[in-house]
Design an enzyme around this catalytic site. Structure first.
Site, PDB file in Angstrom:
ATOM      1  N   TYR A 142       1.029  -1.169   0.067  1.00 29.75           N
ATOM      2  CA  TYR A 142      -0.224   0.011   0.042  1.00 29.75           C
ATOM      3  C   TYR A 142       0.640   1.172  -0.097  1.00 29.75           C
ATOM      4  O   TYR A 142       0.284   2.407  -0.294  1.00 29.75           O
ATOM      5  CB  TYR A 142      -0.876  -0.183   1.207  1.00 29.75           C
ATOM      6  CG  TYR A 142      -1.977  -1.038   1.155  1.00 29.75           C
ATOM      7  CD1 TYR A 142      -2.239  -1.695   0.038  1.00 29.75           C
ATOM      8  CD2 TYR A 142      -3.239  -1.218   2.147  1.00 29.75           C
ATOM      9  CE1 TYR A 142      -3.123  -2.844   0.004  1.00 29.75           C
ATOM     10  CE2 TYR A 142      -3.820  -2.146   2.199  1.00 29.75           C
ATOM     11  CZ  TYR A 142      -3.817  -2.951   1.200  1.00 29.75           C
ATOM     12  OH  TYR A 142      -4.840  -3.999   1.038  1.00 29.75           O
ATOM     13  N   LYS A 191       3.186 -15.236   2.563  1.00 28.61           N
ATOM     14  CA  LYS A 191       3.154 -16.186   1.291  1.00 28.61           C
ATOM     15  C   LYS A 191       4.628 -16.385   0.973  1.00 28.61           C
ATOM     16  O   LYS A 191       5.197 -15.963  -0.396  1.00 28.61           O
ATOM     17  CB  LYS A 191       2.442 -15.317   0.199  1.00 28.61           C
ATOM     18  CG  LYS A 191       2.272 -15.782  -0.953  1.00 28.61           C
ATOM     19  CD  LYS A 191       1.076 -16.907  -0.770  1.00 28.61           C
ATOM     20  CE  LYS A 191       0.657 -17.620  -2.187  1.00 28.61           C
ATOM     21  NZ  LYS A 191      -0.321 -18.815  -2.191  1.00 28.61           N
ATOM     22  N   ASP A 223      -3.249 -17.919   1.760  1.00 29.87           N
ATOM     23  CA  ASP A 223      -4.344 -18.610   1.304  1.00 29.87           C
ATOM     24  C   ASP A 223      -4.890 -19.860   2.287  1.00 29.87           C
ATOM     25  O   ASP A 223      -5.977 -19.998   2.494  1.00 29.87           O
ATOM     26  CB  ASP A 223      -4.156 -19.227   0.012  1.00 29.87           C
ATOM     27  CG  ASP A 223      -2.750 -20.101  -0.161  1.00 29.87           C
ATOM     28  OD1 ASP A 223      -1.929 -19.746   1.042  1.00 29.87           O
ATOM     29  OD2 ASP A 223      -2.439 -20.623  -0.951  1.00 29.87           O
ATOM     30  N   ASP A 247      -5.332  -6.463   5.937  1.00 26.19           N
ATOM     31  CA  ASP A 247      -6.595  -5.956   5.646  1.00 26.19           C
ATOM     32  C   ASP A 247      -7.702  -6.883   5.260  1.00 26.19           C
ATOM     33  O   ASP A 247      -8.758  -6.805   5.791  1.00 26.19           O
ATOM     34  CB  ASP A 247      -6.121  -4.970   4.433  1.00 26.19           C
ATOM     35  CG  ASP A 247      -7.153  -4.028   3.978  1.00 26.19           C
ATOM     36  OD1 ASP A 247      -8.063  -3.923   4.669  1.00 26.19           O
ATOM     37  OD2 ASP A 247      -7.118  -3.226   2.755  1.00 26.19           O
ATOM     38  N   ASP A 251     -11.103  -8.428   7.674  1.00 25.71           N
ATOM     39  CA  ASP A 251     -12.447  -8.029   7.357  1.00 25.71           C
ATOM     40  C   ASP A 251     -13.133  -9.435   7.303  1.00 25.71           C
ATOM     41  O   ASP A 251     -14.284  -9.339   7.913  1.00 25.71           O
ATOM     42  CB  ASP A 251     -12.411  -7.388   6.067  1.00 25.71           C
ATOM     43  CG  ASP A 251     -12.559  -6.051   6.045  1.00 25.71           C
ATOM     44  OD1 ASP A 251     -12.112  -5.388   7.222  1.00 25.71           O
ATOM     45  OD2 ASP A 251     -13.189  -5.181   5.043  1.00 25.71           O
TER      46      ASP A 251
END
Ligand code: NAD
Length: 357
Positions: A142, A191, A223, A247, A251
């Site tokens: 980001y 990852k 994942d 992020d 959620d």
């Protein structure tokens, strides 16, 4: 103890829920013999209306001079047409940056009394779950290098994920310290099978883990983590991860608790000062109607006591009061679900919690 708390009430339901949480903090201070001094500052749409900008310098200075900050929410229909950098939401990034907040703590807890609100099956949820997601807030993709260039198939856009050892170490340390205050189990999500930045993340976490032998540490690919959160959320205590993975996973974790009006958060930096806020927005559709659920903000205030002021007993006391009121069956409208029943207003719910505090 005496603490100065900056209140950023903001827009929409912000003033209602911050006033509720401040009332709970006042009563807690009285009960435990502390003194909390509150000062309100403008932020978001309210600041635009008054001063022309979403984050006045006076607000930044006031927050920097305080021991901690409690924020409601910003934004609303009235300011929706303003350009990006003039919008109320712009103030959120600004204040996080000004306060140097690089860690986001998001608890996702399923209260036994609200089990029916979770979209997960009873056998998955069991007696409930209590997860803390520790998300890196100021690095990664980001904030990395980005742009457009000519590539193999013509114009392409790119964003870059980059993490330094220093950034990983500081978020990692926060995560281990958080685990030490809880069930001492930490899962680091990356990852590393694909990304170089994740490989450095994993190596750095492993080195840090040596310093915390009491913490049961493990790694998980993102994942798999997304899948495990809905398959068996009880397996997690603390999860630490990068900005983008955090992020998305936070959620997902909030959704499996079933109610946005219950979820608190904390943003922390190097010192003890933090910014505490509910994860929901300003809910302009119910603003000014006394229908908001104040619990996410009240639980955010409890997090302030725990993480910024080290007042764990006081935080436990607020959380127990919320639990008790829910166990007794009291609900705001957002918690009623399809079963119906009568809803308490924001002020009535606050009174109920004050009554058992
Ligand atoms: P929202 O979270 O404000 O509302 C989504 C839905 O949940 C609405 O139906 C709302 O009524 C309900 N809801 C939210 N909080 C509730 C509570 N405490 N009690 C009862 N019901 C609640 O999200 P949105 O509608 O996407 O955004 C509204 C505004 O909030 C926008 O301007 C957005 O930019 C802003 N926003 C601000 C923040 C923040 O200040 N941190 C975060 C997200 C969105």
């Amino acid at each position: 103890m005496e603490y100065n708390i900056a209140l950023l009430r903001g827009d929409g339901i912000g003033p209602e829920i911050v006033d509720s949480a401040a009332a709970i903090l006042r009563k807690t201070a009285e009960r435990f013999g502390h003194r909390f001094n509150f000062t309100s500052y403008l932020i978001g749409g309210a600041a635009i209306d008054e001063t022309g900008i979403p984050l006045p310098q006076e607000t930044v200075d006031g927050c920097l001079a305080s021991d901690s900050v409690l924020l409601g929410a910003v934004g609303g229909y009235k300011w929706d047409e303003l350009p990006g950098d003039k919008r109320p939401e712009k103030a959120l990034l600004g204040i996080r940056q000004a306060l140097g907040l690089y860690t986001n703590l998001r608890p996702a807890r399923l209260y036994p009394a609200l089990r029916a609100a979770s979209p997960l099956k009873d056998e998955v949820v069991g007696s409930g779950f209590d997860i803390m997601i520790v998300r890196e807030l100021t690095g990664g993709i980001y904030f990395g290098d980005r742009g457009y260039r000519e590539g193999k198939y013509g114009t392409e856009a790119y964003d870059t994920e980059a993490y330094s050892v220093t950034e990983i170490e500081r978020i990692g340390r926060t995560a281990f310290e958080t685990a030490m205050k809880r069930d001492k189990r930490l899962c680091s999500v990356d990852k590393a099978n694909v990304l170089e930045s994740s490989r450095l993340w994993r190596k750095t976490m492993h080195e840090l883990a040596q310093e915390y032998p009491e913490v049961e540490y493990r790694d998980m690919f993102v994942d798999n983590a997304a899948m495990q959160l809905v398959r068996d959320p009880k397996q997690f205590d603390v999860i630490v991860t990068s900005n983008m993975f955090g992020d998305i996973l936070s959620d997902e974790a909030s959704q499996i608790t079933g109610s946005i009006g219950m979820l608190a958060s904390a943003s922390l930096g190097a010192g003890t000062r933090g910014m505490y806020e509910p994860i929901h927005g300003s809910a302009p559709d119910i603003a000014g109607q006394n229908r908001a659920n104040p619990i996410a903000t009240i639980l955010s205030a409890a997090m302030m006591l725990r993480y910024s002021f080290g007042l764990a007993d006081e935080a436990d006391c607020i959380e127990a009061a919320v639990n008790r009121v829910l166990d007794e069956g009291y609900r705001t409208a957002d918690l009623l679900g399809s079963g119906g029943g009568s809803a308490l207003s924001c002020t009535e719910m606050t009174e109920k919690i004050l009554g058992v505090l």
